[in-house]
Design a protein around this motif. Structure first.
Motif, PDB file in Angstrom:
ATOM      1  N   UNK A  38      15.563  -9.447  -1.858  1.00 22.89           N
ATOM      2  CA  UNK A  38      14.980 -10.458  -2.560  1.00 22.89           C
ATOM      3  C   UNK A  38      13.517 -10.407  -2.026  1.00 22.89           C
ATOM      4  N   UNK A  39      12.966  -9.471  -1.273  1.00 24.32           N
ATOM      5  CA  UNK A  39      11.801  -9.392  -0.817  1.00 24.32           C
ATOM      6  C   UNK A  39      11.102  -8.354  -1.977  1.00 24.32           C
ATOM      7  N   UNK A  40       9.822  -8.718  -1.681  1.00 32.44           N
ATOM      8  CA  UNK A  40       9.040  -7.787  -2.637  1.00 32.44           C
ATOM      9  C   UNK A  40       8.726  -6.440  -1.961  1.00 32.44           C
ATOM     10  N   UNK A  41       8.241  -5.363  -2.699  1.00 30.39           N
ATOM     11  CA  UNK A  41       7.948  -3.914  -2.323  1.00 30.39           C
ATOM     12  C   UNK A  41       6.559  -4.325  -1.485  1.00 30.39           C
ATOM     13  N   UNK A  42       5.614  -5.092  -1.904  1.00 34.19           N
ATOM     14  CA  UNK A  42       4.384  -5.644  -1.195  1.00 34.19           C
ATOM     15  C   UNK A  42       4.913  -5.770   0.145  1.00 34.19           C
ATOM     16  N   UNK A  43       5.748  -6.898   0.258  1.00 30.90           N
ATOM     17  CA  UNK A  43       6.137  -7.397   1.654  1.00 30.90           C
ATOM     18  C   UNK A  43       6.521  -6.382   2.322  1.00 30.90           C
ATOM     19  N   UNK A  44       7.687  -5.456   1.909  1.00 27.97           N
ATOM     20  CA  UNK A  44       8.000  -4.263   2.966  1.00 27.97           C
ATOM     21  C   UNK A  44       6.802  -3.277   3.307  1.00 27.97           C
ATOM     22  N   UNK A  45       5.803  -3.402   2.368  1.00 26.44           N
ATOM     23  CA  UNK A  45       4.837  -2.327   2.853  1.00 26.44           C
ATOM     24  C   UNK A  45       3.843  -3.184   3.676  1.00 26.44           C
ATOM     25  N   UNK A  46       3.867  -4.389   3.732  1.00 27.47           N
ATOM     26  CA  UNK A  46       3.175  -4.761   4.862  1.00 27.47           C
ATOM     27  C   UNK A  46       3.717  -5.108   6.102  1.00 27.47           C
ATOM     28  N   UNK A  47       5.148  -5.213   6.272  1.00 30.38           N
ATOM     29  CA  UNK A  47       5.766  -5.068   7.267  1.00 30.38           C
ATOM     30  C   UNK A  47       5.677  -3.607   7.971  1.00 30.38           C
ATOM     31  N   UNK A  48       5.558  -2.621   6.928  1.00 27.52           N
ATOM     32  CA  UNK A  48       5.418  -1.362   7.626  1.00 27.52           C
ATOM     33  C   UNK A  48       3.806  -1.199   8.226  1.00 27.52           C
ATOM     34  N   UNK A  49       2.965  -1.635   7.494  1.00 24.24           N
ATOM     35  CA  UNK A  49       1.643  -1.857   8.069  1.00 24.24           C
ATOM     36  C   UNK A  49       1.341  -2.309   9.389  1.00 24.24           C
ATOM     37  N   UNK A  50       2.190  -3.561   9.793  1.00 16.88           N
ATOM     38  CA  UNK A  50       1.893  -4.122  10.950  1.00 16.88           C
ATOM     39  C   UNK A  50       2.904  -3.509  11.865  1.00 16.88           C
ATOM     40  N   UNK A  51       3.899  -2.604  11.604  1.00 17.42           N
ATOM     41  CA  UNK A  51       4.814  -2.015  12.830  1.00 17.42           C
ATOM     42  C   UNK A  51       5.930  -2.652  12.924  1.00 17.42           C
ATOM     43  N   UNK A  52       6.405  -3.888  11.821  1.00 10.84           N
ATOM     44  CA  UNK A  52       7.322  -4.683  12.219  1.00 10.84           C
ATOM     45  C   UNK A  52       8.750  -4.075  11.520  1.00 10.84           C
ATOM     46  N   UNK A  53       8.561  -3.423  10.675  1.00  8.97           N
ATOM     47  CA  UNK A  53       9.665  -2.354  10.092  1.00  8.97           C
ATOM     48  C   UNK A  53       9.324  -1.244   9.328  1.00  8.97           C
ATOM     49  N   UNK A  54       9.378  -0.146   9.848  1.00  7.77           N
ATOM     50  CA  UNK A  54       9.052   1.181   9.307  1.00  7.77           C
ATOM     51  C   UNK A  54      10.375   1.838   8.821  1.00  7.77           C
ATOM     52  N   UNK A  55      10.192   2.505   7.645  1.00  8.47           N
ATOM     53  CA  UNK A  55      11.433   3.212   7.250  1.00  8.47           C
ATOM     54  C   UNK A  55      11.742   4.301   8.318  1.00  8.47           C
ATOM     55  N   UNK A  56      12.846   4.715   8.581  1.00  2.00           N
ATOM     56  CA  UNK A  56      13.328   5.544   9.700  1.00  2.00           C
ATOM     57  C   UNK A  56      13.018   6.994   8.979  1.00  2.00           C
TER      58      UNK A  56
END
Length: 249
Positions: free
Chosen positions: A21-39
Motif C-alpha cells: 500500500x506504499x507508493x513507489x515514490x515512498x520506497x525510493x525516498x526510503x532508499x535515498x535516506x538509507x532507511x530501506x534499501x533493496x538487498x
C-alpha cells in the motif's frame, strides 16, 4: 501483506508497493535516506527486495504507526537499545497532546454552554470569550489553567457569581478613593483591599496563579476592560492604587 516464506523469493519495487500500500515514490525516498534499501539488484540495475528487506519494512511501518519520525525510526533500527527511550519520549508527547485535547474539549463545552444560555448569542461576546481564552493560554500554564478550572468547579456557579458581585462592589467603592486621592495608608482603603485580596484568593487558590493573573492584566488591560463597565484607564489606575495600598500595609 506479503508472506515471507522463502529465502529465495524476491520482489520488484512495483510488487512491493502494490502489496504494502506504499507508493513507489515512498520506497525510493526510503532508499535515498538509507532507511530501506533493496538487498539485491538485477544485471540491469533494477531493485529486488529480499525477505530481510521485507521484515525491515514491516518494522518501519509499525514504528511509523506509533508516530515516530523517519529519523527516529532509523535510529531505533540501527540501535535497538534506543527503542525504549524513543517510545518513552513518544508516550510523553502523546500524553501531553491528550491533555491538551481534553482541555480544549472543556473550553469548547464551556463556550457552547454560554452560547446556549444566551437567548440571542452576541458575536461580539463570542469573540471576547475567544480573546480571553487566548490570553489565558499565553499567561497561565496548562497546570495553572487546570487548577483554576478545578477551583471554579469546587466553588460552584452560585459562589462564583457571588464572588464576582463582591468584586464589582469593591471596584465601585475603591474608584472614588482613587479619584479623590485618599492616602494609601487610610484604614478604610486598607480594609477594602483586604476584602479585594480575599475575593482573588478564592478564585486563584495559589500565589503562582495570582502572579500570572496580575501579569495578564498588566499586558492586556485594554482588551480585558472592554467586557467591563469601566474604562481601561480607571481600572489601570485602580490596580496601581491597590498595589500601593498593599505596599503601605
Amino acid at each position: 501483506m506479503i508472506e515471507v516464506n522463502g529465502a529465495g523469493r524476491r520482489w520488484s519495487i512495483g510488487e512491493l508497493a502494490r502489496a504494502t500500500g506504499l507508493t513507489v515514490r515512498t520506497l525510493h525516498h526510503y532508499d535515498e535516506i538509507g532507511l530501506l534499501s533493496a538487498g539485491e539488484r538485477t544485471a540491469a540495475g533494477h531493485r529486488r527486495y529480499t525477505g530481510a528487506d521485507l521484515r525491515r519494512l514491516y518494522r518501519v511501518r509499525a514504528l511509523r504507526a506509533l508516530g515516530l519520525s523517519l529519523e527516529e525510526i532509523a535510529d531505533a533500527l540501527a540501535e535497538p537499545a534506543h527503542m525504549r527511550d524513543l517510545l518513552d519520549a513518544q508516550l510523553r508527547e502523546l500524553d501531553a497532546h491528550a491533555a491538551r485535547i481534553a482541555e480544549l474539549r472543556e473550553q469548547i463545552h464551556g463556550l457552547l454552554g454560554r452560547l446556549h444560555a444566551a437567548p440571542e448569542p452576541d458575536p461580539e461576546d463570542l469573540m471576547t470569550t475567544l480573546e480571553m481564552m487566548s490570553m489565558l493560554e499565553n499567561h497561565f500554564t496548562a497546570e495553572q489553567r487546570s487548577r483554576l478550572a478545578a477551583r471554579r468547579d469546587e466553588m460552584g456557579p452560585e459562589a462564583v457569581e457571588a464572588a464576582r458581585t463582591r468584586w464589582v462592589e469593591l471596584v465601585e467603592e475603591l474608584l472614588p478613593h482613587v479619584a479623590n486621592g485618599t492616602p494609601v495608608d487610610d484604614p478604610r482603603v486598607g480594609e477594602l483591599v483586604e476584602r479585594w485580596d480575599a475575593v482573588g484568593a478564592a478564585f486563584h487558590g495559589g500565589e503562582d496563579t495570582k502572579v500570572a493573573a496580575r501579569r495578564m492584566w498588566s499586558g492586556n488591560s485594554g482588551e480585558l476592560s472592554r467586557a467591563l463597565p469601566w474604562t481601561a484607564e480607571q481600572l489601570t489606575g485602580l490596580v496601581a492604587y491597590v498595589n500601593q495600598v498593599r505596599d503601605a500595609r
